[in-house]
Design an enzyme around this catalytic site. Structure first.
Site, PDB file in Angstrom:
ATOM      1  N   CYS A 115       0.852  -2.146  -0.203  1.00 14.19           N
ATOM      2  CA  CYS A 115      -0.102   0.151   0.249  1.00 14.19           C
ATOM      3  C   CYS A 115       1.039   1.520   0.199  1.00 14.19           C
ATOM      4  O   CYS A 115       0.333   2.320  -0.296  1.00 14.19           O
ATOM      5  CB  CYS A 115      -1.261   0.135   1.148  1.00 14.19           C
ATOM      6  SG  CYS A 115      -2.154  -1.665   1.190  1.00 14.19           S
ATOM      7  N   HIS A 264      -3.976   7.711   1.707  1.00 15.73           N
ATOM      8  CA  HIS A 264      -3.905   5.740   1.042  1.00 15.73           C
ATOM      9  C   HIS A 264      -5.433   5.195   1.991  1.00 15.73           C
ATOM     10  O   HIS A 264      -5.654   5.677   3.171  1.00 15.73           O
ATOM     11  CB  HIS A 264      -2.910   4.755   1.891  1.00 15.73           C
ATOM     12  CG  HIS A 264      -3.645   3.550   1.295  1.00 15.73           C
ATOM     13  ND1 HIS A 264      -3.734   2.858   0.102  1.00 15.73           N
ATOM     14  CD2 HIS A 264      -3.867   2.439   2.568  1.00 15.73           C
ATOM     15  CE1 HIS A 264      -4.067   1.791   0.501  1.00 15.73           C
ATOM     16  NE2 HIS A 264      -3.964   1.141   1.589  1.00 15.73           N
ATOM     17  N   ASN A 294     -10.542  -0.224  -1.443  1.00 10.77           N
ATOM     18  CA  ASN A 294      -8.653  -0.255  -1.149  1.00 10.77           C
ATOM     19  C   ASN A 294      -7.777  -0.848  -2.070  1.00 10.77           C
ATOM     20  O   ASN A 294      -7.959  -2.104  -3.110  1.00 10.77           O
ATOM     21  CB  ASN A 294      -8.265  -1.067   0.298  1.00 10.77           C
ATOM     22  CG  ASN A 294      -6.573  -1.022   0.715  1.00 10.77           C
ATOM     23  OD1 ASN A 294      -5.783  -0.914  -0.950  1.00 10.77           O
ATOM     24  ND2 ASN A 294      -6.258  -1.606   1.232  1.00 10.77           N
TER      25      ASN A 294
HETATM   26  N1  ACO Z   1     -18.579  -9.136   7.317  1.00 16.68           N
HETATM   27  C1  ACO Z   1     -19.141  -9.199   8.462  1.00 16.68           C
HETATM   28  N2  ACO Z   1     -18.520  -9.659  10.013  1.00 16.68           N
HETATM   29  C2  ACO Z   1     -17.316  -9.857   9.335  1.00 16.68           C
HETATM   30  C3  ACO Z   1     -16.407  -9.592   8.468  1.00 16.68           C
HETATM   31  C4  ACO Z   1     -17.248  -9.387   7.091  1.00 16.68           C
HETATM   32  N3  ACO Z   1     -16.769  -8.923   6.348  1.00 16.68           N
HETATM   33  N4  ACO Z   1     -15.102  -9.510   8.962  1.00 16.68           N
HETATM   34  C5  ACO Z   1     -14.932 -10.521  10.074  1.00 16.68           C
HETATM   35  N5  ACO Z   1     -15.935 -10.208  10.758  1.00 16.68           N
HETATM   36  C6  ACO Z   1     -16.881 -10.211  11.905  1.00 16.68           C
HETATM   37  C7  ACO Z   1     -15.749 -11.366  12.460  1.00 16.68           C
HETATM   38  O1  ACO Z   1     -15.900 -12.716  12.303  1.00 16.68           O
HETATM   39  C8  ACO Z   1     -16.009 -11.111  13.965  1.00 16.68           C
HETATM   40  O2  ACO Z   1     -17.308 -11.333  14.725  1.00 16.68           O
HETATM   41  P1  ACO Z   1     -17.167 -12.296  16.409  1.00 16.68           P
HETATM   42  O3  ACO Z   1     -17.291 -11.026  16.359  1.00 16.68           O
HETATM   43  O4  ACO Z   1     -18.161 -13.400  16.370  1.00 16.68           O
HETATM   44  O5  ACO Z   1     -15.536 -13.200  15.956  1.00 16.68           O
HETATM   45  C9  ACO Z   1     -16.458  -9.456  14.468  1.00 16.68           C
HETATM   46  O6  ACO Z   1     -16.731  -9.438  12.711  1.00 16.68           O
HETATM   47  C10 ACO Z   1     -15.734  -8.229  14.303  1.00 16.68           C
HETATM   48  O7  ACO Z   1     -14.766  -8.716  14.054  1.00 16.68           O
HETATM   49  P2  ACO Z   1     -13.008  -7.964  14.325  1.00 16.68           P
HETATM   50  O8  ACO Z   1     -12.149  -8.599  13.582  1.00 16.68           O
HETATM   51  O9  ACO Z   1     -13.112  -8.002  15.996  1.00 16.68           O
HETATM   52  O10 ACO Z   1     -13.803  -6.203  13.425  1.00 16.68           O
HETATM   53  P3  ACO Z   1     -13.461  -4.671  13.622  1.00 16.68           P
HETATM   54  O11 ACO Z   1     -13.354  -3.975  14.337  1.00 16.68           O
HETATM   55  O12 ACO Z   1     -11.130  -5.087  14.323  1.00 16.68           O
HETATM   56  O13 ACO Z   1     -12.771  -4.407  12.241  1.00 16.68           O
HETATM   57  C11 ACO Z   1     -11.539  -4.135  10.245  1.00 16.68           C
HETATM   58  C12 ACO Z   1     -12.608  -5.487  11.488  1.00 16.68           C
HETATM   59  C13 ACO Z   1     -12.377  -3.234   9.412  1.00 16.68           C
HETATM   60  C14 ACO Z   1     -10.258  -4.786   9.221  1.00 16.68           C
HETATM   61  C15 ACO Z   1     -11.027  -3.080  11.203  1.00 16.68           C
HETATM   62  O14 ACO Z   1      -9.334  -4.833  11.951  1.00 16.68           O
HETATM   63  C16 ACO Z   1      -9.809  -2.725  10.665  1.00 16.68           C
HETATM   64  O15 ACO Z   1     -10.376  -1.403   9.955  1.00 16.68           O
HETATM   65  N6  ACO Z   1      -8.435  -2.715  10.852  1.00 16.68           N
HETATM   66  C17 ACO Z   1      -7.457  -2.529   9.566  1.00 16.68           C
HETATM   67  C18 ACO Z   1      -7.055  -2.860   8.552  1.00 16.68           C
HETATM   68  C19 ACO Z   1      -7.597  -2.956   6.866  1.00 16.68           C
HETATM   69  O16 ACO Z   1      -8.063  -1.516   7.280  1.00 16.68           O
HETATM   70  N7  ACO Z   1      -6.613  -3.446   6.217  1.00 16.68           N
HETATM   71  C20 ACO Z   1      -6.595  -2.668   5.009  1.00 16.68           C
HETATM   72  C21 ACO Z   1      -5.425  -3.364   4.086  1.00 16.68           C
HETATM   73  S1  ACO Z   1      -4.163  -2.350   4.955  1.00 16.68           S
HETATM   74  C22 ACO Z   1      -3.748  -1.831   4.458  1.00 16.68           C
HETATM   75  O17 ACO Z   1      -4.008  -1.220   3.290  1.00 16.68           O
HETATM   76  C23 ACO Z   1      -2.854  -0.713   5.121  1.00 16.68           C
END
Ligand code: ACO
Length: 337
Positions: A115, A264, A294
């Site tokens: 990224c 980004h 992304n």
């Molecule tokens: N749809 C529905 N539910 C989902 C999905 C989905 N697509 N993905 C995960 N879940 C569920 C999980 O299984 C979990 O369920 P559980 O509570 O029953 O175990 C629940 O949602 C919460 O999951 P978390 O991973 O804790 O969700 P969180 O609130 O942390 O959000 C996210 C996840 C959005 C990915 C967050 O961690 C984030 O923003 N991370 C940054 C990573 C990112 O944006 N990466 C992009 C690429 S990296 C880059 O370009 C820098």
């Protein structure tokens, strides 16, 4: 006077097929509400086979060359950033070179900084232009993620986040008489910390195993990207904020002097947290994540292009760019547009 880099042309290409959150919810256990709330993404573009990364790069590059008023024969170098190469080797820059008909002998290199790839690639181009190694460089970010995602319930945490696309700029050496008015790249800043490598990575295939590729890797799902979302989130907010401050300090520019921030687009919440931390008003932050998700190395040039199209980026403006990604890698740059 030392030569500086200047963007003289810009192009972008998004494949026509739109995949909405509801489209994904029809295939896997997710919802528009979950994706929108957590990430700000509403839809993304996904290619249809046989489109490849170099095909997207070709479209974006052709437009960038046209907008710069030059042809492939005028290029001294091609630098292409991607994490989704057409093939493991040679680099996708070479495939693009052939498709674009850049003359034989012109150097073409890949940058594999995920990224942060476009910021790294721009910095590479900047160094070559400043030293006089080259006078005109095509800098590209291009990705086809969709073919490599786990679009199943197991892979839903990652697969909903990514889109395909490409962006390209032509960078030329220029003399800068008045830094406060003449368009140029003021500075670039690059960083990495490999301790976070396995928080966002594609484990296989690879030479880390006894065989480059095996059926076991496929059945274990190791051929799909893996992410520790929490760690990526926390590090992205911290490092992107630091990178913005660094580029401002390096140029003795107060944050109020910046007209537009093009970050980004990993997650809208990350960019909101960075903006809040630094006191940047939301109207100065240009986002594309709702439409394109992304697109990794393509994100920054797509953002700059869209900002120009929408009139948010005008000649003479000061633009701060910052990115964070797998590696971990992060960086920033400041441009007089
Ligand atoms: N749809 C529905 N539910 C989902 C999905 C989905 N697509 N993905 C995960 N879940 C569920 C999980 O299984 C979990 O369920 P559980 O509570 O029953 O175990 C629940 O949602 C919460 O999951 P978390 O991973 O804790 O969700 P969180 O609130 O942390 O959000 C996210 C996840 C959005 C990915 C967050 O961690 C984030 O923003 N991370 C940054 C990573 C990112 O944006 N990466 C992009 C690429 S990296 C880059 O370009 C820098």
């Amino acid at each position: 006077m030392t030569a500086r880099a200047r963007i003289t042309g810009i192009g972008r290409y998004l494949p026509p097929k739109v995949v909405t959150n509801d489209d994904l919810a029809a295939r896997i256990d997710t919802s528009d509400e979950w994706i929108t709330q957590r990430t700000g993404i509403k839809e993304r573009r996904w290619v249809e086979h046989p489109t490849t990364t170099s095909d997207l790069a070709l479209e974006a590059s052709t437009e960038a060359l046209e907008s710069a008023g030059v042809g492939p024969g005028d290029l001294d170098m091609v630098v292409l950033a991607t994490l989704s190469p057409d093939h493991e080797f040679p680099g996708t820059a070479c495939f693009l070179q052939a498709k674009l008909d850049v003359p034989a002998g012109v150097p073409a290199m890949d940058v594999r900084q995920q990224c942060t790839g476009f910021v790294y690639a721009s910095s590479v181009a900047d160094q070559f232009l400043r030293t006089g190694f080259a006078r005109r460089i095509l800098v590209v970010g291009a990705e086809v993620h969709s073919k490599g995602l786990d679009v199943s319930d197991e892979g839903r945490d990652v697969s909903v986040l990514f889109g395909d696309g490409a962006g390209a700029v032509v960078m030329e050496a220029t003399e800068v008489a008045d830094p406060s008015a003449d368009p140029h790249l003021l500075s670039t800043h690059l960083h990495a910390d490999g301790r976070g490598a396995e928080d966002l990575w594609l484990p296989a295939p690879g030479m880390a195993y006894d065989r480059f590729m095996s059926h076991d890797q496929v059945s274990a799902g190791d051929v799909y990207p893996k992410m520790n979302g929490r760690s990526v989130y926390v590090n992205a907010v911290k490092r992107m904020s630091e990178a913005v401050v660094e580029t401002l300090e390096a140029n003795a520019a107060p944050i109020e002097a910046v007209d537009l921030f093009v970050f980004h687009q990993a997650n809208l919440r990350i960019n909101e947290a960075v903006s809040e931390r630094l006191g940047i008003p939301p109207e100065k932050v240009f986002n594309t994540i709702d439409r394109f998700a992304n697109t990794t190395a393509a994100t920054i040039p797509i953002g700059l292009y869209e900002a120009v199209q929408q009139g948010a980026l005008q000649p003479g403006m000061l633009v701060a760019v910052a990115a964070f990604g797998s590696g971990f890698t992060w960086g920033s740059m400041l441009l007089r547009w």
